[in-house]
Motif scaffolding. Sequence first.
Motif, PDB file in Angstrom:
ATOM      1  N   LYS A   1      20.681 -15.834 -22.263  1.00 26.34           N
ATOM      2  CA  LYS A   1      20.032 -16.765 -22.702  1.00 26.34           C
ATOM      3  C   LYS A   1      20.999 -17.652 -23.514  1.00 26.34           C
ATOM      4  O   LYS A   1      20.265 -18.742 -23.928  1.00 26.34           O
ATOM      5  CB  LYS A   1      19.099 -16.460 -23.567  1.00 26.34           C
ATOM      6  CG  LYS A   1      17.673 -15.703 -22.806  1.00 26.34           C
ATOM      7  CD  LYS A   1      16.694 -15.278 -23.594  1.00 26.34           C
ATOM      8  CE  LYS A   1      15.358 -14.517 -22.706  1.00 26.34           C
ATOM      9  NZ  LYS A   1      14.706 -14.123 -23.578  1.00 26.34           N
ATOM     10  N   VAL A   2      22.226 -17.316 -23.556  1.00 32.92           N
ATOM     11  CA  VAL A   2      23.405 -18.196 -24.386  1.00 32.92           C
ATOM     12  C   VAL A   2      24.434 -18.384 -23.522  1.00 32.92           C
ATOM     13  O   VAL A   2      24.771 -17.497 -22.934  1.00 32.92           O
ATOM     14  CB  VAL A   2      23.616 -17.480 -25.662  1.00 32.92           C
ATOM     15  CG1 VAL A   2      24.736 -18.304 -26.507  1.00 32.92           C
ATOM     16  CG2 VAL A   2      22.562 -17.310 -26.615  1.00 32.92           C
TER      17      VAL A   2
ATOM     18  N   ALA B   1      20.756 -12.291 -27.078  1.00 34.04           N
ATOM     19  CA  ALA B   1      20.512 -13.431 -26.344  1.00 34.04           C
ATOM     20  C   ALA B   1      21.568 -13.577 -25.170  1.00 34.04           C
ATOM     21  O   ALA B   1      21.436 -13.993 -23.972  1.00 34.04           O
ATOM     22  CB  ALA B   1      20.226 -14.720 -26.864  1.00 34.04           C
TER      23      ALA B   1
ATOM     24  N   LEU C   1      20.334 -11.290 -32.965  1.00 42.17           N
ATOM     25  CA  LEU C   1      19.362 -12.081 -31.943  1.00 42.17           C
ATOM     26  C   LEU C   1      20.234 -12.953 -31.014  1.00 42.17           C
ATOM     27  O   LEU C   1      20.176 -13.155 -29.797  1.00 42.17           O
ATOM     28  CB  LEU C   1      18.343 -12.908 -32.528  1.00 42.17           C
ATOM     29  CG  LEU C   1      17.269 -12.300 -33.433  1.00 42.17           C
ATOM     30  CD1 LEU C   1      16.382 -13.197 -33.943  1.00 42.17           C
ATOM     31  CD2 LEU C   1      16.481 -11.612 -32.235  1.00 42.17           C
ATOM     32  N   PHE C   2      21.313 -13.411 -31.474  1.00 47.22           N
ATOM     33  CA  PHE C   2      22.194 -14.034 -30.727  1.00 47.22           C
ATOM     34  C   PHE C   2      23.134 -13.358 -29.761  1.00 47.22           C
ATOM     35  O   PHE C   2      23.306 -13.662 -28.737  1.00 47.22           O
ATOM     36  CB  PHE C   2      23.392 -14.881 -31.830  1.00 47.22           C
ATOM     37  CG  PHE C   2      24.489 -15.816 -30.947  1.00 47.22           C
ATOM     38  CD1 PHE C   2      24.357 -17.027 -30.398  1.00 47.22           C
ATOM     39  CD2 PHE C   2      25.694 -14.907 -30.887  1.00 47.22           C
ATOM     40  CE1 PHE C   2      25.417 -17.446 -29.641  1.00 47.22           C
ATOM     41  CE2 PHE C   2      26.885 -15.515 -29.897  1.00 47.22           C
ATOM     42  CZ  PHE C   2      26.614 -16.816 -29.383  1.00 47.22           C
TER      43      PHE C   2
ATOM     44  N   ASP D   1      19.302 -22.109 -27.581  1.00 44.17           N
ATOM     45  CA  ASP D   1      18.790 -21.370 -28.988  1.00 44.17           C
ATOM     46  C   ASP D   1      18.432 -19.861 -28.725  1.00 44.17           C
ATOM     47  O   ASP D   1      17.525 -19.582 -27.715  1.00 44.17           O
ATOM     48  CB  ASP D   1      17.530 -22.026 -29.535  1.00 44.17           C
ATOM     49  CG  ASP D   1      16.805 -21.447 -30.629  1.00 44.17           C
ATOM     50  OD1 ASP D   1      16.932 -20.235 -31.070  1.00 44.17           O
ATOM     51  OD2 ASP D   1      16.263 -22.344 -31.463  1.00 44.17           O
ATOM     52  N   PRO D   2      18.939 -18.816 -29.280  1.00 44.62           N
ATOM     53  CA  PRO D   2      18.745 -17.659 -28.775  1.00 44.62           C
ATOM     54  C   PRO D   2      17.376 -17.131 -29.021  1.00 44.62           C
ATOM     55  O   PRO D   2      16.838 -16.007 -28.575  1.00 44.62           O
ATOM     56  CB  PRO D   2      19.809 -16.804 -29.360  1.00 44.62           C
ATOM     57  CG  PRO D   2      20.426 -17.575 -30.778  1.00 44.62           C
ATOM     58  CD  PRO D   2      19.860 -19.140 -30.132  1.00 44.62           C
ATOM     59  N   ILE D   3      16.371 -17.619 -29.797  1.00 44.57           N
ATOM     60  CA  ILE D   3      15.300 -17.253 -30.173  1.00 44.57           C
ATOM     61  C   ILE D   3      14.179 -17.738 -29.277  1.00 44.57           C
ATOM     62  O   ILE D   3      13.635 -17.067 -28.550  1.00 44.57           O
ATOM     63  CB  ILE D   3      14.766 -17.564 -31.613  1.00 44.57           C
ATOM     64  CG1 ILE D   3      15.712 -16.845 -32.669  1.00 44.57           C
ATOM     65  CG2 ILE D   3      13.532 -17.232 -31.910  1.00 44.57           C
ATOM     66  CD1 ILE D   3      15.485 -17.239 -33.915  1.00 44.57           C
ATOM     67  N   SER D   4      14.347 -18.877 -28.705  1.00 41.37           N
ATOM     68  CA  SER D   4      13.350 -19.471 -27.960  1.00 41.37           C
ATOM     69  C   SER D   4      13.941 -19.856 -26.507  1.00 41.37           C
ATOM     70  O   SER D   4      13.163 -20.269 -25.671  1.00 41.37           O
ATOM     71  CB  SER D   4      12.715 -20.749 -28.810  1.00 41.37           C
ATOM     72  OG  SER D   4      13.938 -21.656 -28.720  1.00 41.37           O
ATOM     73  N   ALA D   5      15.201 -19.813 -26.501  1.00 42.04           N
ATOM     74  CA  ALA D   5      15.885 -20.243 -25.108  1.00 42.04           C
ATOM     75  C   ALA D   5      15.736 -21.661 -24.776  1.00 42.04           C
ATOM     76  O   ALA D   5      15.617 -21.819 -23.960  1.00 42.04           O
ATOM     77  CB  ALA D   5      15.508 -19.261 -24.111  1.00 42.04           C
TER      78      ALA D   5
ATOM     79  N   THR E   1      21.708 -11.175 -22.605  1.00 38.31           N
ATOM     80  CA  THR E   1      20.687 -11.191 -21.536  1.00 38.31           C
ATOM     81  C   THR E   1      20.733 -12.444 -20.782  1.00 38.31           C
ATOM     82  O   THR E   1      19.541 -13.114 -20.011  1.00 38.31           O
ATOM     83  CB  THR E   1      19.273 -11.103 -22.590  1.00 38.31           C
ATOM     84  OG1 THR E   1      19.074 -12.202 -23.425  1.00 38.31           O
ATOM     85  CG2 THR E   1      18.904  -9.542 -22.773  1.00 38.31           C
TER      86      THR E   1
ATOM     87  N   SER F   1      19.965 -13.141 -37.438  1.00 39.59           N
ATOM     88  CA  SER F   1      20.303 -13.983 -36.423  1.00 39.59           C
ATOM     89  C   SER F   1      21.469 -13.804 -35.544  1.00 39.59           C
ATOM     90  O   SER F   1      21.515 -14.098 -34.629  1.00 39.59           O
ATOM     91  CB  SER F   1      20.733 -15.317 -37.251  1.00 39.59           C
ATOM     92  OG  SER F   1      19.472 -15.868 -37.915  1.00 39.59           O
TER      93      SER F   1
END
Length: 93
Positions: free
Chosen positions: A71-72, A66, A62-63, A82-86, A69, A59
Amino acid sequence: MKSMVIKRSIYLAGHKTSVSLEDDFWKALKEIARGRNMTLSELVYEIDAQRQTGNLSSSIRLFVLAFYTGKVSAKLGDEMLDPISARPARALS
């Protein structure tokens, strides 16, 4: 270039836990925490509270991915994604 995996103990919600991450991820996580004026433990607690996987180390990776990139959110108080689903993540209590 190979990044060494480092196991560190941190406190989450008053208890000690160990997390194994590559050194580059530790450095990035510390940089993100500093940018948010948080301790490393506070940031990991936030990630832990929002995680959707069973593995805290995954996790965190992934954070960090994200975050870099885009997304966070860069700032605490901005809408967290949410770093997994954006998607917007649930609020922390």
